[in-house]
Design a protein around this motif. Structure first.
Motif, PDB file in Angstrom:
ATOM      1  N   ASP A  31       0.832  -1.213   0.000  1.00  0.00           N
ATOM      2  CA  ASP A  31       0.000   0.000   0.000  1.00  0.00           C
ATOM      3  C   ASP A  31       0.865   1.261   0.000  1.00  0.00           C
ATOM      4  OD1 ASP A  31      -2.245  -1.612   0.039  1.00  0.00           O
ATOM      5  OD2 ASP A  31      -2.657  -1.300   2.181  1.00  0.00           O
ATOM      6  N   ALA A  32       1.937   1.249   0.788  1.00  0.00           N
ATOM      7  CA  ALA A  32       2.839   2.409   0.835  1.00  0.00           C
ATOM      8  C   ALA A  32       3.481   2.632  -0.530  1.00  0.00           C
ATOM      9  CB  ALA A  32       3.908   2.213   1.909  1.00  0.00           C
ATOM     10  N   ALA A  33       3.924   1.554  -1.163  1.00  0.00           N
ATOM     11  CA  ALA A  33       4.543   1.682  -2.488  1.00  0.00           C
ATOM     12  C   ALA A  33       3.550   2.223  -3.500  1.00  0.00           C
ATOM     13  CB  ALA A  33       5.086   0.330  -2.938  1.00  0.00           C
ATOM     14  N   SER A  34       2.321   1.775  -3.420  1.00  0.00           N
ATOM     15  CA  SER A  34       1.289   2.249  -4.332  1.00  0.00           C
ATOM     16  C   SER A  34       1.010   3.736  -4.136  1.00  0.00           C
ATOM     17  CB  SER A  34       0.006   1.440  -4.113  1.00  0.00           C
ATOM     18  OG  SER A  34      -1.027   1.903  -4.939  1.00  0.00           O
ATOM     19  N   GLU A  35       0.928   4.162  -2.883  1.00  0.00           N
ATOM     20  CA  GLU A  35       0.678   5.577  -2.586  1.00  0.00           C
ATOM     21  C   GLU A  35       1.827   6.462  -3.050  1.00  0.00           C
ATOM     22  OE1 GLU A  35      -1.953   7.424  -1.284  1.00  0.00           O
ATOM     23  OE2 GLU A  35      -3.021   5.575  -1.713  1.00  0.00           O
TER      24      GLU A  35
ATOM     25  N   LEU B 128       7.917  10.699   1.771  1.00  0.00           N
ATOM     26  CA  LEU B 128       9.000  10.375   2.704  1.00  0.00           C
ATOM     27  C   LEU B 128       8.480   9.592   3.911  1.00  0.00           C
ATOM     28  CD1 LEU B 128      11.046  13.689   2.587  1.00  0.00           C
ATOM     29  CD2 LEU B 128      11.697  11.472   1.650  1.00  0.00           C
ATOM     30  N   ARG B 129       7.324   9.988   4.408  1.00  0.00           N
ATOM     31  CA  ARG B 129       6.713   9.274   5.539  1.00  0.00           C
ATOM     32  C   ARG B 129       6.370   7.846   5.130  1.00  0.00           C
ATOM     33  NH1 ARG B 129       1.793   8.053   6.337  1.00  0.00           N
ATOM     34  NH2 ARG B 129       0.976   9.567   4.863  1.00  0.00           N
ATOM     35  N   LEU B 130       5.767   7.697   3.950  1.00  0.00           N
ATOM     36  CA  LEU B 130       5.410   6.365   3.452  1.00  0.00           C
ATOM     37  C   LEU B 130       6.650   5.514   3.191  1.00  0.00           C
ATOM     38  CD1 LEU B 130       2.568   7.450   1.015  1.00  0.00           C
ATOM     39  CD2 LEU B 130       2.283   5.982   3.035  1.00  0.00           C
ATOM     40  N   PHE B 131       7.698   6.145   2.686  1.00  0.00           N
ATOM     41  CA  PHE B 131       8.947   5.425   2.452  1.00  0.00           C
ATOM     42  C   PHE B 131       9.504   4.898   3.766  1.00  0.00           C
ATOM     43  CE2 PHE B 131      13.580   5.300   2.200  1.00  0.00           C
ATOM     44  CZ  PHE B 131      13.754   4.420   1.141  1.00  0.00           C
ATOM     45  N   ASP B 132       9.515   5.756   4.788  1.00  0.00           N
ATOM     46  CA  ASP B 132      10.010   5.353   6.100  1.00  0.00           C
ATOM     47  C   ASP B 132       9.176   4.199   6.658  1.00  0.00           C
ATOM     48  OD1 ASP B 132      11.725   5.684   8.421  1.00  0.00           O
ATOM     49  OD2 ASP B 132       9.946   6.505   9.429  1.00  0.00           O
ATOM     50  N   GLU B 133       7.862   4.308   6.571  1.00  0.00           N
ATOM     51  CA  GLU B 133       6.988   3.232   7.036  1.00  0.00           C
ATOM     52  C   GLU B 133       7.241   1.955   6.237  1.00  0.00           C
ATOM     53  OE1 GLU B 133       2.941   4.613   6.858  1.00  0.00           O
ATOM     54  OE2 GLU B 133       3.333   6.257   8.240  1.00  0.00           O
ATOM     55  N   GLY B 134       7.408   2.108   4.937  1.00  0.00           N
ATOM     56  CA  GLY B 134       7.669   0.955   4.079  1.00  0.00           C
ATOM     57  C   GLY B 134       8.977   0.257   4.433  1.00  0.00           C
TER      58      GLY B 134
ATOM     59  N   ALA C  95      11.711  -4.375   6.780  1.00  0.00           N
ATOM     60  CA  ALA C  95      12.618  -4.959   7.776  1.00  0.00           C
ATOM     61  C   ALA C  95      11.885  -5.979   8.639  1.00  0.00           C
ATOM     62  CB  ALA C  95      13.218  -3.856   8.649  1.00  0.00           C
ATOM     63  N   TYR C  96      10.649  -5.672   9.000  1.00  0.00           N
ATOM     64  CA  TYR C  96       9.840  -6.601   9.793  1.00  0.00           C
ATOM     65  C   TYR C  96       9.583  -7.890   9.012  1.00  0.00           C
ATOM     66  CZ  TYR C  96       5.963  -8.318  12.645  1.00  0.00           C
ATOM     67  OH  TYR C  96       5.139  -9.090  13.430  1.00  0.00           O
ATOM     68  N   CYS C  97       9.224  -7.755   7.739  1.00  0.00           N
ATOM     69  CA  CYS C  97       9.000  -8.935   6.895  1.00  0.00           C
ATOM     70  C   CYS C  97      10.281  -9.758   6.763  1.00  0.00           C
ATOM     71  CB  CYS C  97       8.506  -8.526   5.503  1.00  0.00           C
ATOM     72  SG  CYS C  97       6.805  -7.930   5.458  1.00  0.00           S
ATOM     73  N   LYS C  98      11.402  -9.090   6.600  1.00  0.00           N
ATOM     74  CA  LYS C  98      12.679  -9.793   6.479  1.00  0.00           C
ATOM     75  C   LYS C  98      12.989 -10.564   7.754  1.00  0.00           C
ATOM     76  CE  LYS C  98      17.602  -9.085   5.494  1.00  0.00           C
ATOM     77  NZ  LYS C  98      17.998 -10.154   6.377  1.00  0.00           N
TER      78      LYS C  98
END
Length: 66
Positions: free
Chosen positions: A15-19, A31-37, A42-45
């Motif tokens: 969703d962040a990448a899409s936005e 920038l906020r979405l990038f940081d969240e992404g 990292a969590y997925c990894k």
């Protein structure tokens, strides 16, 4: 983020990448979405690394018992 499942975290990342790709998104929001992404990635990894370690342990145990 620890209360999220892998699937939920991956969906948030998508969703962040899409936005970010929308032209109407401001630089600040991007920038906020990038940081969240990055946090979601990292969590997925971490989840995938943990799963891989468990699989390796199970495989070693299986070879010992074979």
């Amino acid at each position: 983020m620890a209360d999220k499942t892998f699937t939920e975290s991956l969906k948030s990342l998508q969703d962040a990448a899409s936005e970010i790709s929308k032209q109407a998104t401001t630089l600040e929001d991007s920038l906020r979405l990038f940081d969240e992404g990055m946090k979601e990635a990292a969590y997925c990894k971490d989840i995938l690394d943990s799963a891989e370690q468990k699989i390796q342990i199970y495989e070693k145990e299986s070879f010992k018992n074979a």
